[in-house]
Every structure is written in C-alpha cells, then in structure tokens.
Design a protein around this motif. Sequence first.
Motif, PDB file in Angstrom:
ATOM      1  N   MET A 105       0.838  -1.198   0.000  1.00  0.00           N
ATOM      2  CA  MET A 105       0.000   0.000   0.000  1.00  0.00           C
ATOM      3  C   MET A 105       0.870   1.245   0.000  1.00  0.00           C
ATOM      4  O   MET A 105       1.889   1.306   0.708  1.00  0.00           O
ATOM      5  N   ALA A 106       0.445   2.236  -0.793  1.00  0.00           N
ATOM      6  CA  ALA A 106       1.147   3.517  -0.849  1.00  0.00           C
ATOM      7  C   ALA A 106       0.166   4.632  -0.519  1.00  0.00           C
ATOM      8  O   ALA A 106      -1.019   4.558  -0.854  1.00  0.00           O
ATOM      9  N   VAL A 107       0.666   5.671   0.156  1.00  0.00           N
ATOM     10  CA  VAL A 107      -0.180   6.787   0.567  1.00  0.00           C
ATOM     11  C   VAL A 107       0.488   8.106   0.180  1.00  0.00           C
ATOM     12  O   VAL A 107       1.678   8.307   0.405  1.00  0.00           O
ATOM     13  N   ASP A 108      -0.311   9.008  -0.406  1.00  0.00           N
ATOM     14  CA  ASP A 108       0.158  10.341  -0.777  1.00  0.00           C
ATOM     15  C   ASP A 108      -1.036  11.286  -0.695  1.00  0.00           C
ATOM     16  O   ASP A 108      -2.173  10.856  -0.453  1.00  0.00           O
ATOM     17  N   PHE A 109      -0.806  12.563  -0.897  1.00  0.00           N
ATOM     18  CA  PHE A 109      -1.922  13.502  -0.948  1.00  0.00           C
ATOM     19  C   PHE A 109      -1.595  14.632  -1.922  1.00  0.00           C
ATOM     20  O   PHE A 109      -0.441  14.874  -2.277  1.00  0.00           O
ATOM     21  N   GLY A 110      -2.636  15.312  -2.367  1.00  0.00           N
ATOM     22  CA  GLY A 110      -2.470  16.412  -3.310  1.00  0.00           C
ATOM     23  C   GLY A 110      -3.779  16.734  -3.999  1.00  0.00           C
ATOM     24  O   GLY A 110      -4.838  16.222  -3.641  1.00  0.00           O
ATOM     25  N   GLU A 111      -3.706  17.597  -5.009  1.00  0.00           N
ATOM     26  CA  GLU A 111      -4.892  17.980  -5.755  1.00  0.00           C
ATOM     27  C   GLU A 111      -5.328  16.828  -6.661  1.00  0.00           C
ATOM     28  O   GLU A 111      -4.529  16.319  -7.461  1.00  0.00           O
ATOM     29  N   VAL A 112      -6.575  16.421  -6.518  1.00  0.00           N
ATOM     30  CA  VAL A 112      -7.106  15.286  -7.269  1.00  0.00           C
ATOM     31  C   VAL A 112      -8.402  15.699  -7.953  1.00  0.00           C
ATOM     32  O   VAL A 112      -9.251  16.365  -7.346  1.00  0.00           O
ATOM     33  N   VAL A 113      -8.555  15.297  -9.203  1.00  0.00           N
ATOM     34  CA  VAL A 113      -9.803  15.505  -9.937  1.00  0.00           C
ATOM     35  C   VAL A 113     -10.541  14.175  -9.951  1.00  0.00           C
ATOM     36  O   VAL A 113     -10.045  13.184 -10.478  1.00  0.00           O
ATOM     37  N   LEU A 148       1.670  -7.029   5.288  1.00  0.00           N
ATOM     38  CA  LEU A 148       1.379  -5.663   4.832  1.00  0.00           C
ATOM     39  C   LEU A 148       2.658  -4.854   4.725  1.00  0.00           C
ATOM     40  O   LEU A 148       3.433  -4.776   5.677  1.00  0.00           O
ATOM     41  N   GLY A 149       2.870  -4.259   3.555  1.00  0.00           N
ATOM     42  CA  GLY A 149       3.992  -3.358   3.345  1.00  0.00           C
ATOM     43  C   GLY A 149       3.463  -1.989   2.952  1.00  0.00           C
ATOM     44  O   GLY A 149       2.650  -1.883   2.035  1.00  0.00           O
ATOM     45  N   VAL A 150       3.890  -0.941   3.648  1.00  0.00           N
ATOM     46  CA  VAL A 150       3.364   0.407   3.431  1.00  0.00           C
ATOM     47  C   VAL A 150       4.501   1.333   3.020  1.00  0.00           C
ATOM     48  O   VAL A 150       5.594   1.277   3.583  1.00  0.00           O
ATOM     49  N   ILE A 151       4.224   2.191   2.055  1.00  0.00           N
ATOM     50  CA  ILE A 151       5.184   3.207   1.651  1.00  0.00           C
ATOM     51  C   ILE A 151       4.443   4.524   1.474  1.00  0.00           C
ATOM     52  O   ILE A 151       3.320   4.545   0.964  1.00  0.00           O
ATOM     53  N   ILE A 152       5.037   5.610   1.921  1.00  0.00           N
ATOM     54  CA  ILE A 152       4.431   6.931   1.812  1.00  0.00           C
ATOM     55  C   ILE A 152       5.377   7.857   1.057  1.00  0.00           C
ATOM     56  O   ILE A 152       6.583   7.606   0.978  1.00  0.00           O
ATOM     57  N   SER A 153       4.825   8.916   0.504  1.00  0.00           N
ATOM     58  CA  SER A 153       5.651   9.871  -0.230  1.00  0.00           C
ATOM     59  C   SER A 153       6.506  10.675   0.738  1.00  0.00           C
ATOM     60  O   SER A 153       6.220  10.755   1.943  1.00  0.00           O
ATOM     61  N   GLU A 172      10.192   4.736  12.660  1.00  0.00           N
ATOM     62  CA  GLU A 172       9.769   3.410  12.217  1.00  0.00           C
ATOM     63  C   GLU A 172       9.708   3.301  10.693  1.00  0.00           C
ATOM     64  O   GLU A 172       9.418   2.224  10.172  1.00  0.00           O
ATOM     65  N   PHE A 173       9.982   4.400   9.998  1.00  0.00           N
ATOM     66  CA  PHE A 173       9.943   4.403   8.538  1.00  0.00           C
ATOM     67  C   PHE A 173      11.366   4.447   7.982  1.00  0.00           C
ATOM     68  O   PHE A 173      12.225   5.158   8.507  1.00  0.00           O
ATOM     69  N   GLN A 174      11.588   3.705   6.928  1.00  0.00           N
ATOM     70  CA  GLN A 174      12.905   3.608   6.306  1.00  0.00           C
ATOM     71  C   GLN A 174      12.889   4.284   4.942  1.00  0.00           C
ATOM     72  O   GLN A 174      12.006   4.024   4.121  1.00  0.00           O
ATOM     73  N   ALA A 175      13.858   5.147   4.692  1.00  0.00           N
ATOM     74  CA  ALA A 175      13.924   5.861   3.422  1.00  0.00           C
ATOM     75  C   ALA A 175      14.260   4.914   2.280  1.00  0.00           C
ATOM     76  O   ALA A 175      15.028   3.962   2.455  1.00  0.00           O
ATOM     77  N   TRP A 188       9.113   6.495   1.880  1.00  0.00           N
ATOM     78  CA  TRP A 188       9.418   6.025   3.231  1.00  0.00           C
ATOM     79  C   TRP A 188       8.600   4.779   3.507  1.00  0.00           C
ATOM     80  O   TRP A 188       7.370   4.802   3.440  1.00  0.00           O
ATOM     81  N   MET A 189       9.278   3.671   3.806  1.00  0.00           N
ATOM     82  CA  MET A 189       8.632   2.371   3.945  1.00  0.00           C
ATOM     83  C   MET A 189       8.476   1.972   5.413  1.00  0.00           C
ATOM     84  O   MET A 189       9.288   2.325   6.258  1.00  0.00           O
ATOM     85  N   ARG A 190       7.424   1.183   5.621  1.00  0.00           N
ATOM     86  CA  ARG A 190       7.252   0.530   6.921  1.00  0.00           C
ATOM     87  C   ARG A 190       6.570  -0.804   6.689  1.00  0.00           C
ATOM     88  O   ARG A 190       5.600  -0.891   5.934  1.00  0.00           O
ATOM     89  N   LEU A 191       7.083  -1.854   7.324  1.00  0.00           N
ATOM     90  CA  LEU A 191       6.479  -3.187   7.263  1.00  0.00           C
ATOM     91  C   LEU A 191       5.984  -3.543   8.660  1.00  0.00           C
ATOM     92  O   LEU A 191       6.749  -4.060   9.483  1.00  0.00           O
ATOM     93  N   PRO A 192       4.712  -3.229   8.962  1.00  0.00           N
ATOM     94  CA  PRO A 192       4.194  -3.532  10.295  1.00  0.00           C
ATOM     95  C   PRO A 192       4.296  -5.018  10.608  1.00  0.00           C
ATOM     96  O   PRO A 192       3.952  -5.861   9.800  1.00  0.00           O
ATOM     97  N   GLY A 193       4.811  -5.326  11.779  1.00  0.00           N
ATOM     98  CA  GLY A 193       4.890  -6.721  12.205  1.00  0.00           C
ATOM     99  C   GLY A 193       6.117  -7.461  11.731  1.00  0.00           C
ATOM    100  O   GLY A 193       6.322  -8.612  12.101  1.00  0.00           O
TER     101      GLY A 193
END
Length: 243
Positions: A105-113, A148-153, A172-175, A188-193
């Motif tokens: 899963m990846a998470v980001d935010f910004g202007e979206v149409v 679950l593997g998570v990465i954010i912007s 807890e996040f790795q670049a 930035w990644m995080r693998l919970p558990g």
Amino acid sequence: MTSLALSQTVISSDVVGSSGERRRQAHLDSAHNTVLDLAFSAAKAAGQPLASAFRRPDGDSATMVIGAEVSRSWILADFVLREIAIALADVNRVAGEQYQLRLRMAVDFGEVVLNPPHVQGDAVVRAARLRDAPALREAMSGSPETRLGVIISDRFYREVVVHGERGLDAGEFQAAEVKVKTFSERGWMRLPGAAAQPPTSAPAPPRKSTSDGPAIHAEVFNKFEERVYAPHGVFGVVRDRRG
C-alpha cells in the motif's frame, strides 16, 4: 462528485503475488475487496466521515481517495496501519497457507480531480508508482511472514509523520529511493509486524593497557571517566584490585 481539483489523500493498494493458479488469484482478489470492506466499515463505525470516499477496484489492485476533512495522520495511523492490518489478519486467519493475502500500500496527498470512474492527479500517479517501488517489493520478498507493506511519499512523511500525531513514529519508517518508469522520488517504507533485524556490529575486542599493568577490559565503561579496570565488576558494580 466534482470535476474540480480538490485536496485529497490517495491510497493505492495491490495484491502481492496474485498471478498464478486461477482459483488462487480469484480468492486473493476477493479477499482484497473483503479487507477493504471491513476496514471502511470499521472506520465509519468509529465516526469518521468516509461516506464520500471514492474506491475503485482494478483487478488485483485498488485506488482509494479520501477527502481533506479526514485527518491524514488518522488515515495512515488508524485506517492503514490499524484497520487494514486488523482486517487483513482476520481474512487470513481462515485461509490456508496457499491463500494468504499480502498487500503493498502507498499513501500520498495532493490535488485530485474525481469524476467516477475516473480519477486523476499527480498524487494518484505518485501513489501508484510508490506502490510498485522495487525497494518495497524486495522488502516484502525478504520478509515472507509480513502481510502488509506500506510506503508513503516524502511529502507525506515530512508534513504528516514527523509531527507524531496519532502515535506515528518517524523512526519506524525507512527511506527508499523509488525509480519506476519516469518517476523518481524518495519514499518512506514501513512493514508492520516485520521481525526486527539483529544488530550487525560485533562487540569491540579487549584493549591492552599502554602500561606494564594488567589489561584493560574495554567492554566496561564509566559514564564520567574514559574507562575503568573491572575484571570483577558485576553489571556496573566495580571492585578495583589495583591497590
């Protein structure tokens, strides 16, 4: 919905290793949808305003768009890292080993149409590219027990995570440098558990004294002095035998 660009949080989700035997692939795709259903239901039960949230399934992947009225720290800490993780564990609990669901899963935010079923915007593209980051794929491959593997912007990390809301811990996040197609950015990644990695540094070997006296054991240190001689020391209690 509107065709105007609005500030939104984007979550891009994909099933790990969904290709293969047809029955298994169908199960994983269905389980993915069930996990999202459970997580959204739990979020709504907690009183979060997710009625207008957009969700588009694309086979073994999905794109979710949540409005700015929902806290971004809550989305990451409570929705992704908590509710998604709980729903994933519940779904996998009744599945055989061959049918265990794993998600990137990846998470980001910004202007979206948003004009269903279409959704556009740089945040949508970034989330999809981050989700496919080679570093995240390798991390999941190297940790097969992790579901679950998570990465954010980088922007999400700097503007949301570092402030520590909702218990988020930047440590807890790795670049990871992400290069997918023409996209190149830090994530930035995080693998919970995931199991903690053992320390890689070996303990320092004993050091010899520069005098004619006995050797100094370098593994015993004093907070205020450079070192002490403590062959009979027990967990910080030192008996000095030098006379």
